[in-house]
Design a protein around this motif. Structure first.
Motif, PDB file in Angstrom:
ATOM      1  N   MET A   1      54.986   9.667  40.994  1.00  8.03           N
ATOM      2  CA  MET A   1      54.744   9.442  39.568  1.00  8.03           C
ATOM      3  C   MET A   1      53.725   8.348  39.308  1.00  8.03           C
ATOM      4  O   MET A   1      53.297   8.154  38.178  1.00  8.03           O
ATOM      5  N   LYS A   2      53.366   7.629  40.318  1.00  9.94           N
ATOM      6  CA  LYS A   2      52.413   6.522  40.314  1.00  9.94           C
ATOM      7  C   LYS A   2      53.082   5.208  39.913  1.00  9.94           C
ATOM      8  O   LYS A   2      53.899   5.129  38.997  1.00  9.94           O
ATOM      9  N   VAL A   3      52.703   4.173  40.641  1.00  8.70           N
ATOM     10  CA  VAL A   3      53.302   2.843  40.500  1.00  8.70           C
ATOM     11  C   VAL A   3      53.154   2.311  39.082  1.00  8.70           C
ATOM     12  O   VAL A   3      54.079   1.720  38.530  1.00  8.70           O
ATOM     13  N   ILE A   4      51.986   2.538  38.480  1.00  6.30           N
ATOM     14  CA  ILE A   4      51.733   1.959  37.165  1.00  6.30           C
ATOM     15  C   ILE A   4      52.697   2.512  36.118  1.00  6.30           C
ATOM     16  O   ILE A   4      53.130   1.791  35.207  1.00  6.30           O
ATOM     17  N   ARG A   5      53.076   3.777  36.243  1.00  7.68           N
ATOM     18  CA  ARG A   5      54.019   4.364  35.286  1.00  7.68           C
ATOM     19  C   ARG A   5      55.396   3.717  35.429  1.00  7.68           C
ATOM     20  O   ARG A   5      56.049   3.411  34.432  1.00  7.68           O
ATOM     21  N   ILE A   6      55.843   3.551  36.666  1.00 10.01           N
ATOM     22  CA  ILE A   6      57.151   2.922  36.893  1.00 10.01           C
ATOM     23  C   ILE A   6      57.133   1.485  36.386  1.00 10.01           C
ATOM     24  O   ILE A   6      58.098   1.009  35.771  1.00 10.01           O
ATOM     25  N   LEU A   7      56.029   0.781  36.616  1.00  9.57           N
ATOM     26  CA  LEU A   7      55.907  -0.596  36.144  1.00  9.57           C
ATOM     27  C   LEU A   7      55.964  -0.659  34.626  1.00  9.57           C
ATOM     28  O   LEU A   7      56.650  -1.529  34.046  1.00  9.57           O
ATOM     29  N   LEU A   8      55.279   0.252  33.957  1.00  7.95           N
ATOM     30  CA  LEU A   8      55.301   0.266  32.492  1.00  7.95           C
ATOM     31  C   LEU A   8      56.680   0.629  31.957  1.00  7.95           C
ATOM     32  O   LEU A   8      57.119   0.078  30.943  1.00  7.95           O
ATOM     33  N   ILE A   9      57.377   1.543  32.618  1.00  3.98           N
ATOM     34  CA  ILE A   9      58.736   1.896  32.199  1.00  3.98           C
ATOM     35  C   ILE A   9      59.667   0.697  32.320  1.00  3.98           C
ATOM     36  O   ILE A   9      60.481   0.423  31.422  1.00  3.98           O
ATOM     37  N   LEU A  10      59.545  -0.057  33.408  1.00  3.60           N
ATOM     38  CA  LEU A  10      60.372  -1.246  33.584  1.00  3.60           C
ATOM     39  C   LEU A  10      60.051  -2.310  32.540  1.00  3.60           C
ATOM     40  O   LEU A  10      60.953  -2.950  31.985  1.00  3.60           O
ATOM     41  N   LYS A  11      58.764  -2.486  32.260  1.00  2.23           N
ATOM     42  CA  LYS A  11      58.363  -3.476  31.263  1.00  2.23           C
ATOM     43  C   LYS A  11      58.854  -3.090  29.877  1.00  2.23           C
ATOM     44  O   LYS A  11      59.306  -3.941  29.106  1.00  2.23           O
ATOM     45  N   GLN A  12      58.772  -1.797  29.569  1.00  2.00           N
ATOM     46  CA  GLN A  12      59.250  -1.375  28.254  1.00  2.00           C
ATOM     47  C   GLN A  12      60.775  -1.480  28.175  1.00  2.00           C
ATOM     48  O   GLN A  12      61.326  -1.829  27.126  1.00  2.00           O
ATOM     49  N   GLY A  13      61.443  -1.185  29.291  1.00  3.46           N
ATOM     50  CA  GLY A  13      62.897  -1.343  29.320  1.00  3.46           C
ATOM     51  C   GLY A  13      63.308  -2.783  29.082  1.00  3.46           C
ATOM     52  O   GLY A  13      64.267  -3.055  28.342  1.00  3.46           O
ATOM     53  N   TYR A  14      62.574  -3.720  29.693  1.00  7.06           N
ATOM     54  CA  TYR A  14      62.860  -5.133  29.481  1.00  7.06           C
ATOM     55  C   TYR A  14      62.591  -5.540  28.033  1.00  7.06           C
ATOM     56  O   TYR A  14      63.316  -6.350  27.447  1.00  7.06           O
ATOM     57  N   ARG A  15      61.541  -4.940  27.423  1.00  4.07           N
ATOM     58  CA  ARG A  15      61.257  -5.233  26.015  1.00  4.07           C
ATOM     59  C   ARG A  15      62.412  -4.784  25.118  1.00  4.07           C
ATOM     60  O   ARG A  15      62.757  -5.475  24.154  1.00  4.07           O
TER      61      ARG A  15
END
Length: 482
Positions: free
Chosen positions: A353-367
């Protein structure tokens, strides 16, 4: 839709791909392995079919639209997967059925590395070379190569580039002109391949094995010329070289371009996606090494080597092996398999799925967690100093949802063909992430599963290579609506 222009482009690309049959012909004659007739036949079939598609519309010119780009991309990868199977089907060794030939061809072009062939050690050298070459061409994408040629034919290539390049930053260009971008990508790709092949050769591989494994290493494909994969060499030096290039090619190729242009490595360390990618690799390695030590699966040094190599190989979706991780203790097979869903960085040759997508999902989850405490506050999602627009975050969540939904549907379809649950979910996971090796009945190869399951997995590999949306959009009514 410009159907005439689409057929013209497809014809050009098929004629271009016919050239890929020439190196295996030379290899066949050099080793006198008897497979040259299959490749010569494939050359003329590809050339003739491409010419017949091109010649009625060779005077048609125009600018490709976005829908044309999607259609050409999907048609090309689908058609190429079928035509790429011709030499495998015609060659007397191995004696392959149509579905097995197409499966192997699509697996190579999509850099999945899942194979239906056993006895690789005894195959004709030209067949072995051809499998490796398929992965090398698929790694960067032969369409990106064609983008550098299409403008000379009076056809704009940006729509093809947008459809082919993975990830949420499709419109990012390395150079002002798309043609120069494609050329820059291929130059970097070729240089990395040369360096990798040279390193393998100096480490003890034969020139044939060094070239073949450099193709699949840089493409993060995983095909090998031996049944035992990288384990056949039993060399710590070769494994270290593979680890280095797998990590390097799992990163965004734009970073390699700027490192080459600016003669600096600093931007690697400043990239949020690269840092997260390396963190995933490090954490996975530490856990894997610790579990192997605790369970005394191998001696300490062997545990260190296997943990490091298999972590990078699986997490980068390469699929090389020094041992069968499917039989490792407790949660290790599942944990390693999950890292393949994350995959490589955007703009790399990796799958997932690509690292950047997982990173953005985690960041949005934290938000969202922050919003629970401060409902009226504004918390922007950032990568480094750059604020990510909400439309990008919505697209990431949309991709994630569709990806999982497609995964579940295909897993159920495979179970409907008679596969057990572990084999079904790992087979879909191994193909949609373009990893290659699975668990259960597909831990060694895919040759023993039924033909219907293989056709489903061919579709899964194409979904993974084209990142789901590029292929699925063709099945929506709005795509065909005028």
């Amino acid at each position: 839709m410009h159907y005439q222009l689409t057929l013209r482009v497809l014809g050009v690309l098929l004629m271009l791909f016919s050239i890929a049959q020439i190196p295996p012909i030379a290899v066949s004659f050099y080793y006198d392995d008897g497979a040259h007739r299959a490749f010569i036949s494939a050359f003329f079939i590809l050339l003739a079919c491409g010419f017949l598609l091109w010649v009625p519309f060779y005077r048609v010119k125009g600018e490709l639209r976005i829908r044309d780009g999607f259609l050409i991309t999907v048609l090309f990868w689908s058609v190429l997967g079928v035509f790429g199977a011709i030499p495998l089907y015609l060659s007397p060794t191995p004696n392959m059925s149509l579905v097995d030939s197409v499966f192997e061809s699509i697996s190579g072009l999509s850099t999945t590395g899942a194979t239906v062939i056993t006895g690789l050690d005894y195959l004709p050298k030209s067949i072995l070379y051809y499998r490796q070459q398929l992965q090398w061409l698929g790694g960067m994408g032969i369409i990106v190569l064609a983008v550098a040629i299409l403008p000379m034919l009076g056809i704009g290539g940006m729509q093809l580039f947008r459809a082919e390049i993975p990830g949420p930053v499709k419109d990012t260009k390395l150079t002002p002109r798309i043609t120069e971008t494609a050329k820059a990508l291929w130059i970097i790709y070729a240089i990395l391949t040369f360096l990798c092949a040279t390193a393998y050769w100096l480490a003890g591989m034969t020139p044939f094995d060094a070239i073949g494994h450099s193709f699949s290493t840089v493409a993060l494909g995983g095909f090998s010329t031996y049944d035992a994969s990288m384990g056949a060499f039993n060399s710590a030096t070769i494994e270290l070289i593979a680890i280095f290039f797998m990590i390097l090619c799992g990163m965004n190729f734009a970073l390699h371009f700027f490192a080459w242009r600016q003669r600096s490595l600093l931007h690697y360390f400043g990239d949020s996606e690269v840092r997260f990618f390396l963190s995933i690799l490090l954490l996975t390695f530490v856990i894997t090494f610790s579990v192997l030590l605790i369970h005394e699966t191998y001696p300490p040094i062997k545990s260190l080597r296997n943990a490091a190599f298999m972590t990078v190989s699986v997490a980068s979706t390469t699929g090389f092996a020094t041992g069968n991780f499917a039989y490792w203790p407790v949660m290790l097979p599942f944990m390693l398999f999950v890292t393949a869903f994350i995959g490589g960085c955007v703009g790399s040759t990796g799958g997932g799925m690509k690292v950047i997508r997982i990173l953005l999902i985690l960041k949005q989850g934290y938000r969202e967690l922050q919003r629970l405490v401060h409902p009226n506050a504004i918390f922007p999602v950032k990568l480094g100093r750059r604020t990510i627009p909400d439309k990008v975050l919505q697209a990431v969540w949309g991709f994630f949802s569709v990806y999982l939904l497609v995964f579940v549907i295909m897993m159920i379809a495979l179970m409907g063909t008679g596969l057990d649950q572990v084999t079904a979910w790992s087979a879909v996971g191994a193909t949609i992430t373009n990893l290659g090796p699975g668990l259960g009945d597909v831990s060694n190869h895919f040759g023993n599963i039924n033909s219907t399951a293989k056709w489903i997995l061919c579709f899964s590999m194409l979904l993974g290579r084209l990142e789901v949306f590029t292929l699925l959009v063709l099945f929506t009514p709005v795509f065909w609506r005028r």
